[in-house]
Design a protein around this motif. Structure first.
Motif, PDB file in Angstrom:
ATOM      1  N   ASP A   1       2.589  -0.291  -6.329  1.00  0.00           N
ATOM      2  CA  ASP A   1       1.724  -1.161  -5.527  1.00  0.00           C
ATOM      3  C   ASP A   1       0.811  -2.025  -6.384  1.00  0.00           C
ATOM      4  OD1 ASP A   1       2.659  -0.438  -3.009  1.00  0.00           O
ATOM      5  OD2 ASP A   1       1.293   1.264  -2.846  1.00  0.00           O
TER       6      ASP A   1
ATOM      7  N   SER B   1      10.589   0.174  -2.852  1.00  0.00           N
ATOM      8  CA  SER B   1       9.631  -0.823  -2.357  1.00  0.00           C
ATOM      9  C   SER B   1       9.925  -2.220  -2.889  1.00  0.00           C
ATOM     10  CB  SER B   1       8.201  -0.410  -2.736  1.00  0.00           C
ATOM     11  OG  SER B   1       8.063  -0.262  -4.138  1.00  0.00           O
TER      12      SER B   1
ATOM     13  N   GLN C   1       0.890  -3.323   2.058  1.00  0.00           N
ATOM     14  CA  GLN C   1       0.109  -3.130   0.839  1.00  0.00           C
ATOM     15  C   GLN C   1       0.187  -1.712   0.300  1.00  0.00           C
ATOM     16  OE1 GLN C   1      -3.907  -4.476   1.234  1.00  0.00           O
ATOM     17  NE2 GLN C   1      -4.244  -4.630  -0.970  1.00  0.00           N
TER      18      GLN C   1
END
Length: 432
Positions: free
Chosen positions: A84, A140, A352
């Protein structure tokens, strides 16, 4: 960088190969299919090497699996937090180099005749550490390549790529083991990582779909977990995935035991069993790629029930050919289950924190293996080589039924709460 837009024309919603219209994703997928063929070749070779070094011990095979997947419990959430915050493409490049080095070292030890079971165990741990970091980053990364609108399709195509390699890798690996030995399979796998590096290097960063990078903060992992807790359906999905993957999706242990200990066959027969399962997974991937939008929890539950029933039935088949045949629908149901669950989890949380949530996904998908692998090996020694398939399939069905029951209770409470809110609102309105 491109903005995230679910209606972007490149997304081609409803098309089986929508994500392949995106150049960056095509580069990623082409590199992956080459590398994953090598990975599955190594998977077969490593299992066979452990069985040879241990005198055919199912427990030793389970221990190797536990050591390789154990780091997932410790590192996947941290890997998700890193995903992230930092450039996923560069992270993936570094991790591919590290995993390729593990294959290279194991291959050199094997071809020189120096390999021992302890060395295999050490390399299993190292490979497990790198894989634990790689998983959430890679999972991701799909959204950054294709955007949210084509994410479900990209997840299904990733599974298709994975299982195309899974069809070819074990079959080729089994033949190579019989022809040149396990060591050369490991060395060949080390070379295949170059394909992934080339694909990642040729990507255009400017064409990526932009996501807000998570700030460096204390408690970043806890904030990701809080996001999951806000969505009861996502929690139920993760619980179901944990039990099915721990007890049912443990074929790297069960199929080697069935091939060698139940039917007395060689490495090529083990490879063919794995390929039969992968053929089914590939068929399931085509079906999953046609689905549009976020899959429902009901779809995941039904797929889990079908998977468990097919797996248990495969364990009861009287001969090798029937086991191989029944592994095809087993693989299709497994793929539909994992692909639908993966897409539902990713699309069910805020973008996020998606890396951290996929770190949690990797924990529940693979984190039970340190317990499930040795446990299934013990069951095979105590109750026979068929027991892990039969009991693992039955446990998957039970887990799906329990989760379905909890989901129905939650749905009923939501409807009651909604009805009470409406009643209260009407009652509070002034009469004319």
């Amino acid at each position: 960088m491109s903005e995230v837009d679910s209606t972007h024309p490149q997304n081609g919603r409803g098309s089986v190969f929508a994500a392949l219209k995106v150049r960056n994703y095509r580069l990623f997928a082409s590199g992956q299919v080459v590398s994953l063929v090598g990975t599955w070749m190594q998977r077969v070779a490593q299992d066979w090497l452990v069985l040879e070094l241990s005198g055919g011990s199912p427990v030793a095979l389970g221990v190797a699996a536990a050591l390789q997947f154990g780091p997932t419990l410790l590192l996947s959430l941290w890997g998700g937090s890193i995903a992230d915050r930092y450039d996923k493409r560069r992270l993936l490049m570094g991790l591919q180099v590290a995993m390729g080095a593990c294959a290279l070292v194991l291959g050199l030890l094997d071809v020189t005749g120096l390999v021992t079971i302890a060395q295999v165990y050490v390399l299993c741990v190292l490979l497990g550490c790198f894989s634990a970091l790689d998983g959430p980053v890679r999972q991701s990364f799909a959204g950054e390549m294709v955007g949210s609108g084509a994410l479900a399709n990209a997840v299904a195509l990733n599974s298709m790529t994975f299982n195309t390699a899974r069809v070819l890798g074990p079959a080729v690996g089994g033949l190579l083991i019989a022809g040149v030995g396990t060591g050369w399979v490991f060395l060949l796998n080390a070379v295949t990582f170059v394909a992934v590096l080339i694909g990642l290097q040729r990507m255009r960063p400017a064409d990526m779909f932009a996501y807000a990078r998570a700030p460096r903060e204390r408690g970043a992992i806890r904030s990701g977990l809080r996001e999951v807790r806000r969505h009861p359906d996502v929690v139920l999905l993760l619980v179901l995935v944990f039990f099915v993957s721990t007890l049912g999706i443990n074929f790297f242990v069960t199929l080697a035991i069935v091939a060698r200990n139940v039917f007395g066959r060689g490495a090529e027969s083990y490879g063919l069993l794995t390929s039969s399962l992968a053929v089914g997974c590939l068929l399931g991937a085509f079906a999953a790629a046609r689905r549009v939008g976020r899959p429902r929890l009901r779809t995941v539950i039904v797929a889990a029930v079908v998977f468990g029933a097919c797996e248990a039935a495969a364990g009861l088949m009287p001969n090798y050919a029937l086991v191989a045949l029944l592994l095809v629908p087993t693989g299709a149901a497994q793929l539909l289950f994992t692909s639908a669950a993966n897409a539902a989890v990713q699309l069910g949380v805020d973008e996020q924190v998606r890396g951290r949530v996929m770190g949690l996904w990797m924990v529940v998908l693979l984190g039970g293996t340190p317990v499930g692998g040795p446990a299934l090996g013990w069951l095979a020694e105590e109750l026979g080589g068929r027991a892990p398939l039969v009991l693992g399939g039955a446990a998957s069905v039970v887990a799906a039924v329990v989760v379905a029951g909890v989901w129905l209770v939650l749905q009923r409470r939501r409807r009651q709460s909604s009805g009470q809110s409406c009643t209260g609102t009407l009652a509070s309105m002034p009469s004319r």
